[in-house]
Design a protein around this motif. Structure first.
Motif, mmCIF file in Angstrom:
data_model
loop_
_atom_site.group_PDB
_atom_site.id
_atom_site.type_symbol
_atom_site.label_atom_id
_atom_site.label_comp_id
_atom_site.label_asym_id
_atom_site.label_seq_id
_atom_site.Cartn_x
_atom_site.Cartn_y
_atom_site.Cartn_z
ATOM 1 N N GLY A 141 0.783 -1.230 0.000
ATOM 2 C CA GLY A 141 0.000 0.000 0.000
ATOM 3 C C GLY A 141 0.813 1.277 0.000
ATOM 4 O O GLY A 141 0.343 2.321 0.461
ATOM 5 N N SER A 142 2.037 1.236 -0.533
ATOM 6 C CA SER A 142 2.884 2.432 -0.541
ATOM 7 C C SER A 142 2.332 3.488 -1.493
ATOM 8 O O SER A 142 1.727 3.172 -2.523
ATOM 9 C CB SER A 142 4.307 2.077 -0.962
ATOM 10 O OG SER A 142 4.883 1.139 -0.074
ATOM 11 N N ARG A 143 2.564 4.744 -1.145
ATOM 12 C CA ARG A 143 2.267 5.875 -2.030
ATOM 13 C C ARG A 143 3.513 6.304 -2.793
ATOM 14 O O ARG A 143 3.428 6.967 -3.822
ATOM 15 C CB ARG A 143 1.765 7.079 -1.219
ATOM 16 C CG ARG A 143 0.535 6.827 -0.388
ATOM 17 C CD ARG A 143 0.211 8.018 0.511
ATOM 18 N NE ARG A 143 -0.031 9.214 -0.291
ATOM 19 C CZ ARG A 143 0.628 10.360 -0.149
ATOM 20 N NH1 ARG A 143 1.609 10.462 0.741
ATOM 21 N NH2 ARG A 143 0.329 11.401 -0.894
ATOM 22 N N GLY A 197 11.435 4.024 -14.593
ATOM 23 C CA GLY A 197 10.385 5.011 -14.398
ATOM 24 C C GLY A 197 10.505 5.829 -13.133
ATOM 25 O O GLY A 197 9.611 6.614 -12.808
ATOM 26 N N PHE A 198 11.623 5.679 -12.396
ATOM 27 C CA PHE A 198 11.861 6.519 -11.229
ATOM 28 C C PHE A 198 12.245 7.924 -11.696
ATOM 29 O O PHE A 198 12.874 8.104 -12.735
ATOM 30 C CB PHE A 198 12.981 5.952 -10.357
ATOM 31 C CG PHE A 198 12.584 4.755 -9.544
ATOM 32 C CD1 PHE A 198 12.160 4.897 -8.236
ATOM 33 C CD2 PHE A 198 12.644 3.478 -10.092
ATOM 34 C CE1 PHE A 198 11.791 3.801 -7.481
ATOM 35 C CE2 PHE A 198 12.276 2.368 -9.341
ATOM 36 C CZ PHE A 198 11.843 2.527 -8.033
ATOM 37 N N VAL A 199 11.877 8.906 -10.896
ATOM 38 C CA VAL A 199 12.145 10.309 -11.209
ATOM 39 C C VAL A 199 13.290 10.801 -10.333
ATOM 40 O O VAL A 199 13.272 10.622 -9.098
ATOM 41 C CB VAL A 199 10.889 11.172 -10.979
ATOM 42 C CG1 VAL A 199 11.196 12.652 -11.206
ATOM 43 C CG2 VAL A 199 9.769 10.716 -11.907
ATOM 44 N N PHE A 200 14.290 11.407 -10.950
ATOM 45 C CA PHE A 200 15.429 11.949 -10.213
ATOM 46 C C PHE A 200 14.983 13.159 -9.397
ATOM 47 O O PHE A 200 14.350 14.076 -9.915
ATOM 48 C CB PHE A 200 16.519 12.360 -11.202
ATOM 49 C CG PHE A 200 17.709 13.029 -10.578
ATOM 50 C CD1 PHE A 200 18.501 12.368 -9.657
ATOM 51 C CD2 PHE A 200 18.045 14.334 -10.919
ATOM 52 C CE1 PHE A 200 19.608 12.976 -9.084
ATOM 53 C CE2 PHE A 200 19.146 14.953 -10.364
ATOM 54 C CZ PHE A 200 19.927 14.277 -9.441
ATOM 55 N N GLU A 201 15.328 13.161 -8.098
ATOM 56 C CA GLU A 201 14.898 14.242 -7.208
ATOM 57 C C GLU A 201 16.054 15.064 -6.644
ATOM 58 O O GLU A 201 15.809 16.024 -5.926
ATOM 59 C CB GLU A 201 14.054 13.660 -6.059
ATOM 60 C CG GLU A 201 12.752 13.047 -6.538
ATOM 61 C CD GLU A 201 11.843 12.614 -5.401
ATOM 62 O OE1 GLU A 201 10.617 12.628 -5.598
ATOM 63 O OE2 GLU A 201 12.362 12.238 -4.324
ATOM 64 N N ALA A 206 2.690 6.415 -6.660
ATOM 65 C CA ALA A 206 1.655 5.496 -7.141
ATOM 66 C C ALA A 206 1.138 5.933 -8.508
ATOM 67 O O ALA A 206 0.826 5.093 -9.360
ATOM 68 C CB ALA A 206 0.519 5.423 -6.125
ATOM 69 N N ASP A 207 1.060 7.235 -8.746
ATOM 70 C CA ASP A 207 0.642 7.722 -10.063
ATOM 71 C C ASP A 207 1.685 7.355 -11.127
ATOM 72 O O ASP A 207 1.329 6.946 -12.235
ATOM 73 C CB ASP A 207 0.451 9.241 -10.034
ATOM 74 C CG ASP A 207 -0.779 9.658 -9.245
ATOM 75 O OD1 ASP A 207 -1.690 8.819 -9.067
ATOM 76 O OD2 ASP A 207 -0.821 10.821 -8.796
ATOM 77 N N ASP A 208 2.967 7.511 -10.796
ATOM 78 C CA ASP A 208 4.023 7.114 -11.733
ATOM 79 C C ASP A 208 3.936 5.626 -12.058
ATOM 80 O O ASP A 208 4.138 5.207 -13.201
ATOM 81 C CB ASP A 208 5.406 7.407 -11.147
ATOM 82 C CG ASP A 208 5.662 8.883 -10.878
ATOM 83 O OD1 ASP A 208 5.102 9.726 -11.594
ATOM 84 O OD2 ASP A 208 6.427 9.170 -9.931
ATOM 85 N N TRP A 209 3.652 4.828 -11.039
ATOM 86 C CA TRP A 209 3.598 3.371 -11.206
ATOM 87 C C TRP A 209 2.512 2.970 -12.199
ATOM 88 O O TRP A 209 2.693 2.028 -12.978
ATOM 89 C CB TRP A 209 3.368 2.709 -9.857
ATOM 90 C CG TRP A 209 3.088 1.237 -9.878
ATOM 91 C CD1 TRP A 209 1.977 0.604 -9.405
ATOM 92 C CD2 TRP A 209 3.957 0.188 -10.362
ATOM 93 N NE1 TRP A 209 2.084 -0.749 -9.568
ATOM 94 C CE2 TRP A 209 3.289 -1.030 -10.154
ATOM 95 C CE3 TRP A 209 5.212 0.196 -10.951
ATOM 96 C CZ2 TRP A 209 3.842 -2.252 -10.512
ATOM 97 C CZ3 TRP A 209 5.773 -1.026 -11.321
ATOM 98 C CH2 TRP A 209 5.085 -2.231 -11.107
#
Length: 216
Positions: free
Chosen positions: A141-143, A164-168, A191-194
């Protein structure tokens, strides 16, 4: 007028990671220090190109199998990180973990990822990462799922972005690892990216193409 973030629905605390997850071509399972260490030690020790596996890790290489087995045994006592051995074609080929699980804010991290050289640049890393990310979002259930690595580790940085990870950003002077400075590159997937990344990864795993998502 105050500006506030969007409301977030409440969920029960996230479930613990499962002891075994089966994918198309591999299995994530709990470590077996007796059965796994011989294959993993021999494939990651004895030559510079083998021991390069440990270059950006906080542990390894070890002086003998016995020491590596002791370290692997200690991973079984750990709930966070929660460790898996990655098994492909009946053989252990690496390890990975879910860690830094925050049940209140519903976030987790995947990390401690390393593989024997023979599976580098194959589908193994992509599928194992996919299974762990899916576990975080759809079972726990991670966000938000995080990926962190040494900022100098270009292979890991590229793998994160392919998935699909975003560099922060980079946390400068974040850690001291094996007596050396580590600046840490942070990546995250929400979760939206996923929802966008999942079909992309699944399509590639169904029909891998050169130059695509493979990595590790």
């Amino acid at each position: 007028m105050s500006l506030l973030g969007e409301p977030v629905g409440q969920l029960p605390p996230s479930a613990p990671a499962r002891s075994e997850i089966r994918g198309r071509g591999l299995i994530l399972r709990r470590p077996d220090p007796v059965g796994d260490v011989s294959d993993l030690y021999s494939a990651t020790h004895g030559a510079p190109e083998c021991e390069a596996v440990w270059e950006y890790m906080g542990y390894g290489p070890w002086s003998d199998e016995f020491q590596m087995a002791g370290w692997m045994a200690s991973t079984l006592d750990s709930a966070d990180p929660f460790w898996w051995v990655v098994e492909s074609e009946g053989h252990p080929v690496g390890m990975a973990a879910v860690l830094n699980v925050d049940q209140i804010h519903r976030r987790a991290e995947i990390g401690h990822i390393w593989y024997v050289p023979s599976v580098h640049r194959t589908t193994v890393n992509t599928e194992a990462a996919y299974l762990m990310i899916r576990e975080c979002f759809e079972t726990m259930g991670s966000r938000r799922v995080e990926w962190k690595c040494d900022a100098l580790n270009l292979r890991s940085r590229e793998a994160a972005q392919r998935l699909g990870f975003v560099f922060e950003g980079v946390f400068r002077h974040h850690m001291i690892v094996k007596g050396r400075n580590r600046d840490t590159a942070w990546f995250a997937m929400t979760a939206d990216d996923w929802r966008g990344a999942r079909p992309m990864i699944e399509a590639w795993l169904s029909d891998p193409k050169p130059g695509g998502l493979r990595g590790g």
